[in-house]
Design a protein around this motif. Structure first.
Motif, PDB file in Angstrom:
ATOM      1  N   ARG A 139       0.909   4.569  -0.838  1.00 35.28           N
ATOM      2  CA  ARG A 139       0.434   3.202  -1.095  1.00 35.28           C
ATOM      3  C   ARG A 139      -0.733   3.212  -2.078  1.00 35.28           C
ATOM      4  NH1 ARG A 139       1.059  -1.455  -2.886  1.00 35.28           N
ATOM      5  NH2 ARG A 139      -0.609  -2.927  -2.385  1.00 35.28           N
ATOM      6  N   GLU A 142       0.368   3.089  -5.656  1.00 46.10           N
ATOM      7  CA  GLU A 142       1.084   1.935  -6.203  1.00 46.10           C
ATOM      8  C   GLU A 142       0.224   1.233  -7.260  1.00 46.10           C
ATOM      9  OE1 GLU A 142       4.130   0.956  -5.641  1.00 46.10           O
ATOM     10  OE2 GLU A 142       4.562   2.524  -4.175  1.00 46.10           O
ATOM     11  N   PRO A 143       0.821   0.761  -8.348  1.00 45.09           N
ATOM     12  CA  PRO A 143       0.032   0.154  -9.436  1.00 45.09           C
ATOM     13  C   PRO A 143      -0.662  -1.146  -9.054  1.00 45.09           C
ATOM     14  CG  PRO A 143       2.389  -0.095  -9.828  1.00 45.09           C
ATOM     15  CD  PRO A 143       2.249   0.844  -8.674  1.00 45.09           C
ATOM     16  N   ASP A 144      -0.170  -1.820  -7.986  1.00 50.89           N
ATOM     17  CA  ASP A 144      -0.767  -3.102  -7.629  1.00 50.89           C
ATOM     18  C   ASP A 144      -1.882  -2.995  -6.586  1.00 50.89           C
ATOM     19  OD1 ASP A 144       0.986  -2.325  -5.592  1.00 50.89           O
ATOM     20  OD2 ASP A 144       1.323  -4.402  -4.963  1.00 50.89           O
ATOM     21  N   VAL A 145      -2.233  -1.764  -6.179  1.00 49.79           N
ATOM     22  CA  VAL A 145      -3.260  -1.620  -5.148  1.00 49.79           C
ATOM     23  C   VAL A 145      -4.629  -1.990  -5.727  1.00 49.79           C
ATOM     24  CG1 VAL A 145      -3.739   0.832  -5.596  1.00 49.79           C
ATOM     25  CG2 VAL A 145      -4.152  -0.120  -3.316  1.00 49.79           C
ATOM     26  N   GLY A 146      -5.331  -2.863  -5.006  1.00 46.98           N
ATOM     27  CA  GLY A 146      -6.655  -3.281  -5.450  1.00 46.98           C
ATOM     28  C   GLY A 146      -7.740  -2.349  -4.953  1.00 46.98           C
ATOM     29  N   PRO A 196      -7.507   1.753 -13.000  1.00 45.17           N
ATOM     30  CA  PRO A 196      -6.262   2.513 -12.847  1.00 45.17           C
ATOM     31  C   PRO A 196      -6.466   4.012 -13.029  1.00 45.17           C
ATOM     32  CG  PRO A 196      -5.872   0.547 -14.144  1.00 45.17           C
ATOM     33  CD  PRO A 196      -7.357   0.661 -13.989  1.00 45.17           C
TER      34      PRO A 196
END
Length: 243
Positions: A139, A142-146, A196
């Protein structure tokens, strides 16, 4: 020879109640799972007011050795429990915020604890624990993890590995220390210039750490986790200035 008098220590009533309950725990008369008598019964036995008794019970609930359920049902009343993790984390966070411990102290304590837990995890961790750790790492990748979610997952990852080490005390202390610096680490992550890239670099170390544990290479995992901790946590010490 004249008598040498010493000052008598004065204690508040609720402290005497705490002492009485502690003595029964130490003597083995009270164990985890045991229920205390109802307030209306216990207060007169101890010779104290119900308000003093409640104050003592609140202290015990705060430090994680008692849970109080209001009401009249079978689960109501005060019960002795073993729940040190949240209580220790709360106390350590408060003392850290008050300046009782420096960032440098916390860093060095965390390095010692996590080196030990990662090396032990390579010998004792169960497959299901490592699979759960792998899901956290996935998790985090994942590229969308804040930033906030990453910090939460990161904390859970380190605490989970400590819990798989086979040493309950190491696990509890690791959790408390990591939780105490969670807000500062979150702030450091938020200040990262390229999120990122920062997330990718940190998670690459997570992946390697987990792989080393799976392969039973505890000494290498211990060295890498120290590097991992000093990388981000260490920058906080440098910014604040070590003692």
């Amino acid at each position: 020879m004249p008598v040498e008098w010493q000052p008598v220590r004065q204690s508040r009533t609720h402290e005497l109640v705490l002492q009485s309950i502690e003595e029964r725990v130490f003597a083995g008369e009270l164990k985890a799972g045991d229920r205390l008598p109802a307030e209306r019964e216990l207060a007169p036995v101890l010779g104290v007011s119900r308000s003093a008794l409640r104050e003592a019970l609140r202290v015990l609930e705060t430090i994680g050795v008692l849970v109080a359920q209001p009401g009249r049902g079978p689960d109501s009343g005060a019960r002795i429990v073993r729940n040190p993790d949240d209580a220790l984390g709360r106390l350590l966070r408060l003392h850290f915020a008050l300046g009782s411990y420096s960032l440098h102290d916390v860093l060095e304590a965390r390095v010692v604890l996590e080196r030990s837990s990662w090396e032990a995890a390579a010998r004792h961790a169960r497959a299901e624990d490592l699979d759960a750790a792998g899901e956290l790492v996935a998790r985090m990748g994942e590229p969308d993890v804040g930033v906030a979610e990453f910090n939460d997952l990161d904390t859970r990852f380190h605490v989970l590995i400590a819990g798989s080490s086979g040493n309950a005390l190491t696990s509890t202390l690791t959790s408390a220390v990591r939780e105490s610096v969670r807000p500062l680490i979150l702030r450091a992550l938020e200040d990262a210039g390229d999120w990122p890239a920062t997330a990718g670099a940190l998670n690459a170390q997570h992946e390697r750490l987990l792989r080393l544990v799976r392969e039973g290479r505890g000494a290498e995992a211990a060295d890498l986790v120290e590097k991992h901790i000093r990388g981000l946590h260490g920058t906080l010490v440098d910014e604040k200035g070590a003692p």
